[in-house]
Design a protein around this motif. Structure first.
Motif, PDB file in Angstrom:
ATOM      1  N   MET A 208      23.317  35.365 -16.947  1.00  0.00           N
ATOM      2  CA  MET A 208      24.740  34.716 -16.559  1.00  0.00           C
ATOM      3  C   MET A 208      24.344  33.051 -16.681  1.00  0.00           C
ATOM      4  SD  MET A 208      28.619  35.257 -15.330  1.00  0.00           S
ATOM      5  CE  MET A 208      27.853  34.793 -13.946  1.00  0.00           C
ATOM      6  N   VAL A 209      24.723  32.056 -17.508  1.00  0.00           N
ATOM      7  CA  VAL A 209      25.044  31.256 -17.644  1.00  0.00           C
ATOM      8  C   VAL A 209      26.482  30.689 -17.201  1.00  0.00           C
ATOM      9  CG1 VAL A 209      25.129  28.485 -18.774  1.00  0.00           C
ATOM     10  CG2 VAL A 209      22.694  29.565 -18.662  1.00  0.00           C
ATOM     11  N   THR A 210      26.231  29.707 -16.406  1.00  0.00           N
ATOM     12  CA  THR A 210      28.346  29.494 -15.475  1.00  0.00           C
ATOM     13  C   THR A 210      27.878  27.980 -15.140  1.00  0.00           C
ATOM     14  OG1 THR A 210      29.989  29.945 -14.261  1.00  0.00           O
ATOM     15  CG2 THR A 210      27.624  30.517 -13.479  1.00  0.00           C
ATOM     16  N   HIS A 211      28.945  27.275 -15.054  1.00  0.00           N
ATOM     17  CA  HIS A 211      29.450  25.737 -14.289  1.00  0.00           C
ATOM     18  C   HIS A 211      30.744  26.893 -13.345  1.00  0.00           C
ATOM     19  CE1 HIS A 211      32.683  25.700 -17.272  1.00  0.00           C
ATOM     20  NE2 HIS A 211      33.002  24.944 -16.213  1.00  0.00           N
ATOM     21  N   ASP A 212      30.943  27.640 -12.719  1.00  0.00           N
ATOM     22  CA  ASP A 212      31.976  28.125 -11.972  1.00  0.00           C
ATOM     23  C   ASP A 212      31.913  28.470 -11.067  1.00  0.00           C
ATOM     24  OD1 ASP A 212      33.963  29.363 -10.718  1.00  0.00           O
ATOM     25  OD2 ASP A 212      35.198  28.982 -12.450  1.00  0.00           O
ATOM     26  N   GLN A 213      31.269  28.308 -10.227  1.00  0.00           N
ATOM     27  CA  GLN A 213      30.976  27.785  -8.466  1.00  0.00           C
ATOM     28  C   GLN A 213      30.996  29.399  -8.198  1.00  0.00           C
ATOM     29  OE1 GLN A 213      31.524  24.744  -5.745  1.00  0.00           O
ATOM     30  NE2 GLN A 213      31.118  23.405  -7.080  1.00  0.00           N
ATOM     31  N   GLU A 214      32.417  29.835  -8.266  1.00  0.00           N
ATOM     32  CA  GLU A 214      32.944  30.905  -7.461  1.00  0.00           C
ATOM     33  C   GLU A 214      33.120  32.058  -8.470  1.00  0.00           C
ATOM     34  OE1 GLU A 214      37.368  32.619  -7.732  1.00  0.00           O
ATOM     35  OE2 GLU A 214      37.338  31.718  -6.815  1.00  0.00           O
ATOM     36  N   GLU A 215      32.478  31.848  -9.761  1.00  0.00           N
ATOM     37  CA  GLU A 215      31.761  32.981 -10.234  1.00  0.00           C
ATOM     38  C   GLU A 215      30.841  33.713 -10.748  1.00  0.00           C
ATOM     39  OE1 GLU A 215      33.596  32.556 -15.185  1.00  0.00           O
ATOM     40  OE2 GLU A 215      31.707  32.642 -15.750  1.00  0.00           O
ATOM     41  N   ALA A 216      29.872  32.322 -10.236  1.00  0.00           N
ATOM     42  CA  ALA A 216      28.656  32.987  -9.606  1.00  0.00           C
ATOM     43  C   ALA A 216      27.952  33.559  -8.736  1.00  0.00           C
ATOM     44  CB  ALA A 216      27.200  31.636  -9.803  1.00  0.00           C
ATOM     45  N   MET A 217      29.471  33.373  -7.591  1.00  0.00           N
ATOM     46  CA  MET A 217      29.191  33.948  -6.394  1.00  0.00           C
ATOM     47  C   MET A 217      29.655  34.888  -5.717  1.00  0.00           C
ATOM     48  SD  MET A 217      27.600  31.386  -3.529  1.00  0.00           S
ATOM     49  CE  MET A 217      28.965  31.302  -2.281  1.00  0.00           C
ATOM     50  N   THR A 218      30.799  35.881  -7.026  1.00  0.00           N
ATOM     51  CA  THR A 218      30.601  36.763  -6.826  1.00  0.00           C
ATOM     52  C   THR A 218      29.950  37.900  -7.981  1.00  0.00           C
ATOM     53  OG1 THR A 218      32.988  36.160  -7.235  1.00  0.00           O
ATOM     54  CG2 THR A 218      33.185  38.026  -7.862  1.00  0.00           C
ATOM     55  N   MET A 219      29.816  37.338  -8.911  1.00  0.00           N
ATOM     56  CA  MET A 219      28.927  38.363  -9.689  1.00  0.00           C
ATOM     57  C   MET A 219      27.630  38.658  -9.264  1.00  0.00           C
ATOM     58  SD  MET A 219      31.176  37.524 -12.818  1.00  0.00           S
ATOM     59  CE  MET A 219      30.232  38.408 -14.287  1.00  0.00           C
ATOM     60  N   SER A 220      26.783  37.926  -8.997  1.00  0.00           N
ATOM     61  CA  SER A 220      24.907  37.502  -8.862  1.00  0.00           C
ATOM     62  C   SER A 220      25.053  38.416  -7.400  1.00  0.00           C
ATOM     63  CB  SER A 220      24.942  36.196  -8.752  1.00  0.00           C
ATOM     64  OG  SER A 220      25.556  35.199 -10.260  1.00  0.00           O
ATOM     65  N   THR A 221      23.798  39.329  -8.049  1.00  0.00           N
ATOM     66  CA  THR A 221      23.259  38.731  -6.996  1.00  0.00           C
ATOM     67  C   THR A 221      22.142  38.251  -6.393  1.00  0.00           C
ATOM     68  OG1 THR A 221      21.359  40.022  -8.615  1.00  0.00           O
ATOM     69  CG2 THR A 221      22.330  41.471  -8.112  1.00  0.00           C
ATOM     70  N   ARG A 222      21.741  37.463  -7.270  1.00  0.00           N
ATOM     71  CA  ARG A 222      21.023  36.142  -7.090  1.00  0.00           C
ATOM     72  C   ARG A 222      21.576  34.818  -7.617  1.00  0.00           C
ATOM     73  NH1 ARG A 222      14.779  35.937  -7.180  1.00  0.00           N
ATOM     74  NH2 ARG A 222      15.188  36.733  -8.419  1.00  0.00           N
ATOM     75  N   LEU A 223      21.204  33.656  -7.896  1.00  0.00           N
ATOM     76  CA  LEU A 223      21.810  32.632  -8.872  1.00  0.00           C
ATOM     77  C   LEU A 223      20.271  31.994  -8.341  1.00  0.00           C
ATOM     78  CD1 LEU A 223      23.561  30.021  -6.772  1.00  0.00           C
ATOM     79  CD2 LEU A 223      24.790  32.114  -6.956  1.00  0.00           C
ATOM     80  N   GLY A 224      20.603  30.490  -9.423  1.00  0.00           N
ATOM     81  CA  GLY A 224      19.475  29.161  -9.257  1.00  0.00           C
ATOM     82  C   GLY A 224      20.496  28.605  -9.949  1.00  0.00           C
ATOM     83  N   VAL A 225      19.892  27.354  -8.795  1.00  0.00           N
ATOM     84  CA  VAL A 225      21.091  26.166  -8.653  1.00  0.00           C
ATOM     85  C   VAL A 225      20.081  24.990  -9.716  1.00  0.00           C
ATOM     86  CG1 VAL A 225      22.105  24.335  -7.973  1.00  0.00           C
ATOM     87  CG2 VAL A 225      22.350  26.511  -7.027  1.00  0.00           C
ATOM     88  N   MET A 226      20.589  24.531 -10.757  1.00  0.00           N
ATOM     89  CA  MET A 226      20.217  23.941 -11.924  1.00  0.00           C
ATOM     90  C   MET A 226      20.258  21.948 -11.719  1.00  0.00           C
ATOM     91  SD  MET A 226      18.717  25.395 -15.619  1.00  0.00           S
ATOM     92  CE  MET A 226      17.125  24.309 -15.863  1.00  0.00           C
ATOM     93  N   ILE A 253      27.725  23.460  -4.042  1.00  0.00           N
ATOM     94  CA  ILE A 253      28.233  25.055  -3.975  1.00  0.00           C
ATOM     95  C   ILE A 253      29.033  24.497  -2.661  1.00  0.00           C
ATOM     96  CG2 ILE A 253      27.874  27.030  -3.080  1.00  0.00           C
ATOM     97  CD1 ILE A 253      26.356  27.057  -5.383  1.00  0.00           C
ATOM     98  N   GLY A 254      30.766  24.566  -2.674  1.00  0.00           N
ATOM     99  CA  GLY A 254      31.437  24.405  -2.205  1.00  0.00           C
ATOM    100  C   GLY A 254      31.874  23.072  -1.257  1.00  0.00           C
ATOM    101  N   SER A 255      32.847  23.066  -0.556  1.00  0.00           N
ATOM    102  CA  SER A 255      32.549  21.754   0.038  1.00  0.00           C
ATOM    103  C   SER A 255      31.845  22.006   1.301  1.00  0.00           C
ATOM    104  CB  SER A 255      34.193  21.527   0.570  1.00  0.00           C
ATOM    105  OG  SER A 255      35.467  20.931  -0.722  1.00  0.00           O
ATOM    106  N   MET A 256      31.146  20.208   1.807  1.00  0.00           N
ATOM    107  CA  MET A 256      30.754  20.628   2.930  1.00  0.00           C
ATOM    108  C   MET A 256      31.287  18.937   3.512  1.00  0.00           C
ATOM    109  SD  MET A 256      28.273  21.888   4.698  1.00  0.00           S
ATOM    110  CE  MET A 256      26.153  22.710   4.173  1.00  0.00           C
ATOM    111  N   ASN A 257      30.849  18.793   4.516  1.00  0.00           N
ATOM    112  CA  ASN A 257      31.692  17.574   5.957  1.00  0.00           C
ATOM    113  C   ASN A 257      29.643  17.724   6.306  1.00  0.00           C
ATOM    114  OD1 ASN A 257      34.287  17.222   6.201  1.00  0.00           O
ATOM    115  ND2 ASN A 257      33.645  20.072   7.370  1.00  0.00           N
ATOM    116  N   LYS A 258      29.158  16.335   6.104  1.00  0.00           N
ATOM    117  CA  LYS A 258      27.812  15.434   5.798  1.00  0.00           C
ATOM    118  C   LYS A 258      28.067  14.258   7.347  1.00  0.00           C
ATOM    119  CE  LYS A 258      27.329  15.045   1.731  1.00  0.00           C
ATOM    120  NZ  LYS A 258      26.837  14.652   0.839  1.00  0.00           N
ATOM    121  N   PHE A 259      26.921  15.049   8.420  1.00  0.00           N
ATOM    122  CA  PHE A 259      27.017  13.447   9.363  1.00  0.00           C
ATOM    123  C   PHE A 259      25.915  13.209   9.407  1.00  0.00           C
ATOM    124  CE2 PHE A 259      30.226  16.572  11.398  1.00  0.00           C
ATOM    125  CZ  PHE A 259      31.225  16.112  10.624  1.00  0.00           C
TER     126      PHE A 259
END
Length: 380
Positions: A208-226, A253-259
């Protein structure tokens, strides 16, 4: 949300060095008018997987899907499906079917006729066509809509018909291009689980091709970030979310705090980073290839940040600031806390009590802390 976990004792095929990939891409590259759209992609997908290609618009994921389908020819590289080289085979001669974002249903045909169309083109006997159409209608729970036309169906029902039409030909590989994009949020969430259940029942390999992070996280056994035609990271949803290999993946993928900070100690069991942004030290319990003195970023997810009105006992992985904004999302709230350095830190807190009863509100001073194992060091 997350795809339901399988038996943790069983080794997954991508963890087994002896397992043979079902779909294999070797050095796939593609350019349009001199611009590289897919850049040296190597990818192994195993039988029965639900694999997602995730990335922003223009990153090359749809082009890669079209190359798999046979609608585009790669400039370089090889494509193998079930051990057979299909690189130069036309689309009609591949054991592949594709479900388009628009669904592309024939408006003048009934549901039944739409599903049967591909089988009729292959001159399959009428009795077999009837049986296979009834089989997939039952699978997608559309038996009672068999005589309706596409304009008489809802968006979710049209999506099921498109899926049935794709599955009725019994492909070895089903490609899905943003399959749920046309649905509203609630229906999309319901359909995600239905699609996963159908995929597990039929056992067909899905990409599956998607730009929706939640969709990919919910449905996939694995995913590739391009990103810009390249695969930046491949892994399970948990691996991608908890252990991003780069700052790009962490941000996408999601929100992230970085220090920001400099490594002051780097041992086998931990890394210690001095960070002026938090006015203290960051202690991370994992190894990293970064010599003492090198500049790094330490990342922590907002939901891993604990927020209190009193100072925690540990002086490491701790900072304080003023609540400048609160985003209310129903089940959770996101607190924007400004540190003395001016940096804004996000902390997600579950809404266990009503808004008026909360102990922390705007302009309150709070302490933020997190466990050492919940943070990661990003060096790229």
């Amino acid at each position: 949300m997350a795809r339901r976990a399988k038996n943790s004792q069983k080794m997954e095929p991508w963890q087994d060095l002896a397992a043979k990939p079902y779909i294999q891409l070797e050095g796939i590259s593609k350019s349009f008018r001199g611009m590289l759209t897919v850049d040296d992609v190597n990818l192994s997908i195993f039988q029965g997987e639900f694999f997602s290609l995730l990335g922003p618009s223009g990153c090359g994921k749809t082009t890669l899907l079209r190359i798999l389908a046979g609608f585009e020819a790669p400039d370089e590289g090889k494509i193998y499906i079930d051990g057979i080289d299909v690189t130069h085979r036309p689309a009609y001669d591949r054991p592949v079917n594709m479900m388009f974002q628009s669904y592309a249903l024939f408006p003048h045909m009934t549901v039944e006729q739409n599903i049967a169309f591909g089988l009729k083109q292959e001159r399959i006997p009428k009795a077999e066509i009837k049986n296979r159409v009834q089989e997939v209608l039952h699978l997608v729970q559309m038996e009672k809509f068999a005589t309706r036309y596409p304009h008489q169906l809802s968006g979710g029902q049209r999506q099921r018909v498109a899926l049935a039409r794709s599955l009725v030909k019994r492909p070895k590989l089903l490609l899905l291009d943003e399959p749920l994009a046309a649905l509203d949020k609630r229906l999309r969430e319901e359909t995600q689980f239905e699609l996963v259940n159908i995929q597990e029942e039929v056992g067909v390999t899905f990409i599956m091709v998607t730009h929706d992070q939640e969709e990919a996280m919910t449905m996939s056994t694995r995913l590739g970030v391009m990103d810009h035609g390249r695969l930046r990271q491949i892994g399970t949803p948990n691996e991608i979310y908890e252990y991003p290999h780069s700052e790009y993946v962490a941000d996408f993928i999601g929100s992230m705090n970085k220090f920001e900070g400099n490594v002051v100690e780097n041992e086998k069991e931990y890394v210690l980073v001095d960070s002026p942004e938090i006015g203290g030290e960051l202690y991370v319990t994992h190894a990293v290839e970064a010599p003492v003195g090198s500049y790094v970023k330490v990342a922590i997810r907002p939901e891993k940040v604990m927020m209190t009105t009193s100072a925690p006992s540990s002086k490491r992985n701790m900072t304080k600031g003023i609540v400048k904004d609160i985003g209310y999302l129903g089940d959770v709230s996101i607190y924007h806390v400004e540190l003395q350095s001016g940096k804004i830190v996000l902390a997600t807190q579950p809404n266990l009590v009503r808004l008026a009863e909360r102990p922390v509100t705007w302009e309150d001073q709070v302490y933020l802390s997190w466990r050492a194992e919940n943070s990661i060091v990003l060096t790229s």
